[in-house]
Design a protein around this motif. Structure first.
Motif, mmCIF file in Angstrom:
data_model
loop_
_atom_site.group_PDB
_atom_site.id
_atom_site.type_symbol
_atom_site.label_atom_id
_atom_site.label_comp_id
_atom_site.label_asym_id
_atom_site.label_seq_id
_atom_site.Cartn_x
_atom_site.Cartn_y
_atom_site.Cartn_z
ATOM 1 N N ILE A 50 9.362 -7.516 15.532
ATOM 2 C CA ILE A 50 9.305 -6.970 14.182
ATOM 3 C C ILE A 50 9.113 -5.466 14.346
ATOM 4 O O ILE A 50 8.230 -5.026 15.094
ATOM 5 N N VAL A 51 9.955 -4.682 13.681
ATOM 6 C CA VAL A 51 9.854 -3.232 13.758
ATOM 7 C C VAL A 51 9.507 -2.693 12.371
ATOM 8 O O VAL A 51 10.222 -2.932 11.403
ATOM 9 N N GLU A 52 8.392 -1.987 12.317
ATOM 10 C CA GLU A 52 7.920 -1.371 11.081
ATOM 11 C C GLU A 52 8.154 0.135 11.201
ATOM 12 O O GLU A 52 7.756 0.746 12.188
ATOM 13 N N ASN A 53 8.809 0.728 10.211
ATOM 14 C CA ASN A 53 9.051 2.172 10.201
ATOM 15 C C ASN A 53 8.406 2.781 8.970
ATOM 16 O O ASN A 53 8.589 2.284 7.849
ATOM 17 N N ILE A 54 7.660 3.867 9.205
ATOM 18 C CA ILE A 54 6.991 4.580 8.121
ATOM 19 C C ILE A 54 7.289 6.064 8.289
ATOM 20 O O ILE A 54 7.031 6.625 9.355
ATOM 21 N N ALA A 60 0.819 -1.210 0.000
ATOM 22 C CA ALA A 60 0.000 0.000 0.000
ATOM 23 C C ALA A 60 0.854 1.263 0.000
ATOM 24 O O ALA A 60 0.528 2.250 -0.661
ATOM 25 N N TYR A 61 1.964 1.254 0.715
ATOM 26 C CA TYR A 61 2.829 2.428 0.800
ATOM 27 C C TYR A 61 3.828 2.528 -0.351
ATOM 28 O O TYR A 61 4.318 3.613 -0.665
ATOM 29 N N LYS A 62 4.150 1.403 -0.972
ATOM 30 C CA LYS A 62 5.241 1.296 -1.946
ATOM 31 C C LYS A 62 5.194 2.327 -3.065
ATOM 32 O O LYS A 62 6.217 2.927 -3.407
ATOM 33 N N ASP A 63 4.061 2.557 -3.644
ATOM 34 C CA ASP A 63 3.973 3.402 -4.836
ATOM 35 C C ASP A 63 3.644 4.867 -4.543
ATOM 36 O O ASP A 63 3.367 5.629 -5.463
ATOM 37 N N ILE A 64 3.682 5.260 -3.278
ATOM 38 C CA ILE A 64 3.371 6.649 -2.946
ATOM 39 C C ILE A 64 4.669 7.431 -2.788
ATOM 40 O O ILE A 64 5.494 7.118 -1.927
ATOM 41 N N GLY A 99 7.090 10.200 -1.555
ATOM 42 C CA GLY A 99 7.143 10.928 -0.292
ATOM 43 C C GLY A 99 6.952 10.036 0.924
ATOM 44 O O GLY A 99 6.839 10.525 2.042
ATOM 45 N N VAL A 100 6.905 8.717 0.701
ATOM 46 C CA VAL A 100 6.738 7.765 1.802
ATOM 47 C C VAL A 100 7.907 6.782 1.785
ATOM 48 O O VAL A 100 8.269 6.248 0.744
ATOM 49 N N GLU A 101 8.486 6.576 2.964
ATOM 50 C CA GLU A 101 9.531 5.557 3.131
ATOM 51 C C GLU A 101 8.979 4.499 4.075
ATOM 52 O O GLU A 101 8.469 4.821 5.142
ATOM 53 N N TYR A 102 9.089 3.239 3.677
ATOM 54 C CA TYR A 102 8.547 2.128 4.467
ATOM 55 C C TYR A 102 9.626 1.065 4.604
ATOM 56 O O TYR A 102 10.269 0.693 3.625
ATOM 57 N N SER A 103 9.824 0.586 5.836
ATOM 58 C CA SER A 103 10.797 -0.490 6.031
ATOM 59 C C SER A 103 10.361 -1.402 7.176
ATOM 60 O O SER A 103 9.627 -0.992 8.073
ATOM 61 N N ILE A 104 10.855 -2.632 7.107
ATOM 62 C CA ILE A 104 10.593 -3.650 8.129
ATOM 63 C C ILE A 104 11.933 -4.233 8.556
ATOM 64 O O ILE A 104 12.796 -4.492 7.727
ATOM 65 N N ASP A 105 12.061 -4.466 9.856
ATOM 66 C CA ASP A 105 13.271 -5.084 10.390
ATOM 67 C C ASP A 105 12.840 -6.111 11.432
ATOM 68 O O ASP A 105 12.033 -5.794 12.309
ATOM 69 N N GLN A 106 13.332 -7.322 11.314
ATOM 70 C CA GLN A 106 12.997 -8.351 12.299
ATOM 71 C C GLN A 106 14.243 -8.726 13.076
ATOM 72 O O GLN A 106 15.270 -9.066 12.493
ATOM 73 N N LYS A 107 14.130 -8.616 14.398
ATOM 74 C CA LYS A 107 15.226 -8.990 15.291
ATOM 75 C C LYS A 107 14.651 -9.894 16.371
ATOM 76 O O LYS A 107 13.652 -9.540 16.998
ATOM 77 N N ASP A 108 15.302 -10.992 16.574
ATOM 78 C CA ASP A 108 14.893 -11.922 17.625
ATOM 79 C C ASP A 108 13.384 -12.093 17.634
ATOM 80 O O ASP A 108 12.824 -12.578 16.679
ATOM 81 N N ALA A 109 12.732 -11.680 18.697
ATOM 82 C CA ALA A 109 11.293 -11.877 18.834
ATOM 83 C C ALA A 109 10.522 -10.580 18.602
ATOM 84 O O ALA A 109 9.449 -10.372 19.162
#
Length: 153
Positions: A101-105, A83-87, A89-99
């Motif tokens: 999940i961190v989502e940054n928008i 949903a965010y990919k094609d907009i 002015g928006v940066e979207y990332s996911i990072d998984q560490k141990d237990a």
């Protein structure tokens, strides 16, 4: 007399332009909420009362999740990323560490086209489809009334 009126108008115009300019303040307000093992933090960069950037971080604890639960969560994350990919002015990332999940928008809502695209996609809960800017005061008041903790500079 015309010169005096002209000078007054020029001064008033100059003052109004200076008031609109203002300096950008990073993380002018930081709002947090924690529910069901998810901690969400939103920081707002502003110019005056106008929000120019929203930085959201969601930390999801997956400790104790079954493999099926993690797969269902990953599917939801994939939908959000799409949903965010094609907009612009928006940066979207996911990072998984141990237990976790961190989502940054990061959303550049100071750009009117980005703001309208995010609102029309239903990614920001704004009632007015014709919105041209977001007010920090109105946004933080709405979040606080919904149970968020609000810290302002």
């Amino acid at each position: 007399m015309k010169k005096i009126v002209s000078m007054i108008l020029v001064c008033v115009l100059a003052m109004s332009l200076m008031a609109c300019g203002g300096k950008e303040t990073e993380d002018a307000s930081v709002c947090t909420i924690e529910q069901n093992g998810v901690k969400v933090t939103m920081a707002f960069d502003v110019k005056g009362d106008k929000i120019v950037k929203i930085k959201q971080s969601s930390t999801i604890s997956i400790e104790g999740y079954s493999e099926a639960d993690v797969e269902a969560l990953q599917s939801t994350i994939d939908e959000a990323a799409a949903a965010y990919k094609d907009i612009d002015g928006v940066e979207y990332s996911i990072d998984q560490k141990d237990a976790e999940i961190v989502e940054n928008i990061n959303i550049n809502v100071g750009d009117e086209d980005t703001l309208k695209a995010v609102v029309s996609a239903g990614l920001l809960p704004v009632d007015d489809d014709n919105v041209t800017e977001l007010s920090l005061k109105a946004t933080t008041e709405a979040l606080e009334s919904a149970g968020w903790t609000v810290e302002s500079k």
